[in-house]
Every structure is written in C-alpha cells, then in structure tokens.
Write an enzyme that holds these catalytic residues in place. Sequence first.
Site, PDB file in Angstrom:
ATOM      1  N   GLY A 245       0.855  -1.155  -0.007  1.00  0.00           N
ATOM      2  CA  GLY A 245       0.019  -0.039  -0.045  1.00  0.00           C
ATOM      3  C   GLY A 245       0.846   1.106   0.066  1.00  0.00           C
ATOM      4  O   GLY A 245       0.488   2.012  -0.697  1.00  0.00           O
ATOM      5  N   GLU A 266      10.465  -1.950  -2.954  1.00  0.00           N
ATOM      6  CA  GLU A 266      10.367  -3.227  -2.364  1.00  0.00           C
ATOM      7  C   GLU A 266       9.437  -3.553  -1.629  1.00  0.00           C
ATOM      8  O   GLU A 266       9.251  -2.809  -0.287  1.00  0.00           O
ATOM      9  CB  GLU A 266      11.765  -3.827  -1.717  1.00  0.00           C
ATOM     10  N   CYS A 303      10.352 -10.034   5.036  1.00  0.00           N
ATOM     11  CA  CYS A 303       9.613  -9.977   3.411  1.00  0.00           C
ATOM     12  C   CYS A 303       9.734 -11.143   2.667  1.00  0.00           C
ATOM     13  O   CYS A 303       9.047 -11.546   1.713  1.00  0.00           O
ATOM     14  CB  CYS A 303      10.063  -8.765   2.720  1.00  0.00           C
TER      15      CYS A 303
END
Length: 533
Positions: A245, A266, A303
């Site tokens: 977002g 990223e 991540c």
Amino acid sequence: MNTVFDTHSMIAGQWFEGSGDSFESWDPSLNKAIANIKSCTLLDVNAALSAAVEAKTLLDTKTSAEIAEFLNVLADEIEALKGAFIPVAMAETGLPEARLQGETGRTCGQIRAFAALVAEGSWRQASIDTADPNRQPVPKPDVRAMNISLGPIAVFGASNFPFAFGTLGGDSAAALAAGNPIIVKGHPSHPLTSRYFAQAIANALQKADFPMGTFSLLQGCGTELGSELVKHPEIKAVGFTGSLGGGRALMDIAAKRAEPIPVYAEMGSINPVFIMPEALDSRSDAIAQGLAGSIAMGCGQFCTSPGLIVCLNSELPKLLAHYLSEQTPGVMLNPGIADAMQSALASRQNNSRVEFLTGGLSDTPLTPKASLMQINAADFLASGQSIAEYSEEIFGPASLVVNCESTEQMLAVAKSLSGNLTATIHADDYQSQSLSALLSLLKPRTGRILFNGFPTGVEVCQSMQHGGPYPASSFAHATSVGTAAISRFVSRNAYQNWPDELLPVELQNDNPMGILRMIDNHYSRTAIAIEKA
Ligand code: NAP
C-alpha cells in the site's frame, strides 16, 4: 555540532524538532509509549532539499577514493555507536540483541562493500567508442559514457530491519555510494534508533570533510510528510522498503509529478514454496521442520517469510502444524502490524474454505502464536478474487498450505501467482517434466528461486536479486540488496569529442584507475594508446 539528543530530526548536521503533529515511540514488549516525537512538515522538506542541492555541487567534486573513504568512516562511526543504539532498538522493535548485533554487522558490511565497489570503479560502466576520422560517408566521433550521480534521493526504510533497511540501510548506502545526497523519512516504528544513525553520518561527514547537507533525517508519522518529500521537485528518485500500500501510493505520487521520477519500491511477498512429490515422499519431516523455523523466524516479519506452501495431499500439513506449535512466540514490531495480522487471520477464519491447523486469533496480538492454515487447490483456484485474497501477504508468523490432487494442480497454482521476491522448490528429480514446467512458470513471476532450502535469510552479495515483478517490487530488474543496488540511483552522461584532460578520470585515455571499460565493443582494463581525434 550540536549532539544533544533531546530533539529528533536533523537537517545538514543540525538537530531540531519538527513543528507538526506528535507521535509516540512505542515499546512493543512492554506495550507502552517511551517517547513523544513531533513530525516534520513541508517547511522542513524544503530546508532539507535546499541543503541537499547545495551539497550535491560539492559532492560532485569528490573523487571515488574520497567517497570510498567517507563510506568506510561511516561504517566505523556506526560501529562506535552500537553499544548505545542496540538497547534502544531492542526497546523500540522487540527484536532480540543477537539479531540486532547481526544486523549491525550486515549494515556496516554492506556500507563497506559499497566503499570497495566505488574505489574499484567499474560500477561506472565506462564505455568508449574511439573516433574514426576516415569513416565514410561521415567521420565517426569519439563518444564516451559513464554513470554519474543522479541528485537528491528520498529514502523510506522499513519497520522490520531498523538498521539494514533503516536510516543508513541498503538504499541509503547505495545512493550515497553513487555520490547522491539523501533525505531519509524516518520510520515511525523506531524514531529513537534512527537518531543514532543520523549522528553517525553527521560525524562521518565532518571527519571526511564532506558537505553536511549530504544527509537529513525527517521524522514523521502519517502519509503527509512522505508524500511532500516525494513531490518535491529536487528529489530525483526514491528508495522504499515496506508495504504494498505504501509503495504503491508513493509510485502514484511520483508518476503524477510534473517531472515523474522512479520509485524503487520493495514491497510485500508471499514467497511460495513448492514441494515436488519425490521430495515430499523422501523427506517430509525435515522439510516440515525447516519450514516451521522459517515461518516463525523473526516472528514472521520478514519480506521473505514463506506464506504459501504448495504440495500434493499428504501428512505434511499436520507435521508442519506440530513443529510450528512448538515454536516460541516472538514479539511483533508494533501494534499496527500486530492488528493487521489479526484482521487478516480473522478474514481467513470467516472463510469456510480455509481450515486452521494451529494458531488463529490471539488474545495477545503483540506476541501471537504461529498460524498454519490449509485449503484445497480447487478452492484456492476457484475464482480470481479468491486467489487474490489467499495470495495477500500476512505479515507475521502465518502460512497457508495449498493441498493439490496432482502436479498439474500445483502448476495451476503457480500460474495463478503474481510477482514474488522468492520462490522455493524442494525437488530431487531434476529431469522431471513437472519441474521444468514449474521453473518456466516461476521465472517470470519471481526475483530469486531457491532449491532445497528456505527463503528467509538474504545473502548480501553482488549476485543477489532482492526484487521481483510487481507487486513484489516496482521494477523487476532492480535489487535492493547487494552492490548492484547502486544502479538504481545513477544518471548517465555521454561525452562527445572531449579533450582528454577534461574527461572524468574513468574515461581518460590512460585509465589511471585501471577500471574495466568497454572499449570499441570489448571489455578491457588497458589504456587507450591512440590519441583522440
Ligand atoms: P509501511 O507501512 O509501508 O511503511 C514504510 C514507510 O513508508 C514508513 O515511513 C511510512 O510512513 C511510509 N508510508 C507508508 N505509506 C505511505 C503513504 N501512503 N504515503 C507516504 N508515506 C507512506 O511498511 P512497514 O511499516 O515496514 O510495514 C511492514 C510491511 O513492509 C510488510 O507488509 C512487509 O512485507 C513489508 N516489507 C517489505 C520488505 C521488502 O524487502 N520487500 C522488507 C520489509 C518489509 P508512515 O508510517 O509515517 O506513514
């Protein structure tokens, strides 16, 4: 230089307090506020950019050796402060000391790696096409080109790596190495930690006699400060690590500017793991144990955390649930991330097609147990909308197993996926047609493909590709880890028929730095013997 730590933001070596709204630094382990900080405003963005533009003129006069020396001093300054900032970061992030010790090493290591890259010089991608005055029908000019600095870069660090993707993390190091001033938008999840890194770089700039406007830290919470920074006409590119977002919002702002600029973002990733049938048969238990460790590592706040596991119907989900239930709960980085994980789990719990095998909604969202869910491949694939829902990253210790009837169904799941930072394959039969088909599907959807391992843990090296097709990142060819990350923050000049002494040293005939150059279509480190036309 004023080094008193009673204010939180810094422009060109001067500490000050923003004049915007207040926000709190939060200790997630104790679940309480530990400091009040005031957000910076557009006025501060303007001041930081004025200083950065002035600094850029001076930075452009620095040699590669001087920039390399500055980066090495910077790494030393960070190390000198680690005894002070590690306890502060432990309080602000809930991350354990050993992890933060390791992250300090990684942060300084990557800065030193950029120093070595800059000193070596080949990152300039110097290219020389020598003149041919006798060419017919028109003489060929002498044309030379190389990478140069781009201009002030805005950097947005992530919450989950307060050092390595923080104020002086990989994006900052890459931008500084290319000779750019940086303006860091401090992450509101660790504002006190960020101050130590600002002090470290201020010390290094002063010691190396570099312009202080090379660096500013603007602390803030909320979207306004970051939006104003990206809109500022003097910003020439953005480095971002964080949520989809946030990254997408900044990409849209940058695209709407009068002068659009690149946002190297990223973002999130579900990092699918495919377990081929023969690997499932031969080593389910070892794979389940390894996966449990990878899912729970860092409380799932990586991540690269494996969020989707694709295999044939088997005992693996039960085994994995067992090993996950044995993992000690960690601490979530902040209440916002903890709440986001709970609402994602609640949405899965309300979905009759998803079954929880362990974990679920937690009474203690800041220290949740790991969750494992499962779904049949037919349900996963039932509609495009569902796939999008199941493929959304849950940031935290949670993963979804997709149970397949056949390898064809596994391939259909692979085909349904969008861009990811990583994909992992467990396989023993390297000649199987299914494996070959799976690789064909994953290559265009993934930045890094691993065999027989687990995706958490990203090696910092020249060959690392930490990026991937959208939505994993904004540019599939760009990486935010490893020294190749420098190429995101460069511009390029061509120099036609220049007198040798006016050329940058990297392009001069005698190649005083001995760098690798492309000369008339061949790579070489040799000097150019002929005189320029
Ligand atoms: P985040 O919420 O996106 O925040 C990152 C930074 O961007 C913060 O400074 C934030 O400031 C700012 N920001 C976010 N939305 C913005 C907007 N619309 N306009 C202007 N500024 C905005 O990321 P996070 O806090 O680190 O949350 C974790 C997420 O990051 C997870 O989803 C995770 O997957 C992802 N992540 C990805 C990677 C990777 O390498 N791809 C690494 C780590 C984390 P404010 O909070 O002040 O708005």
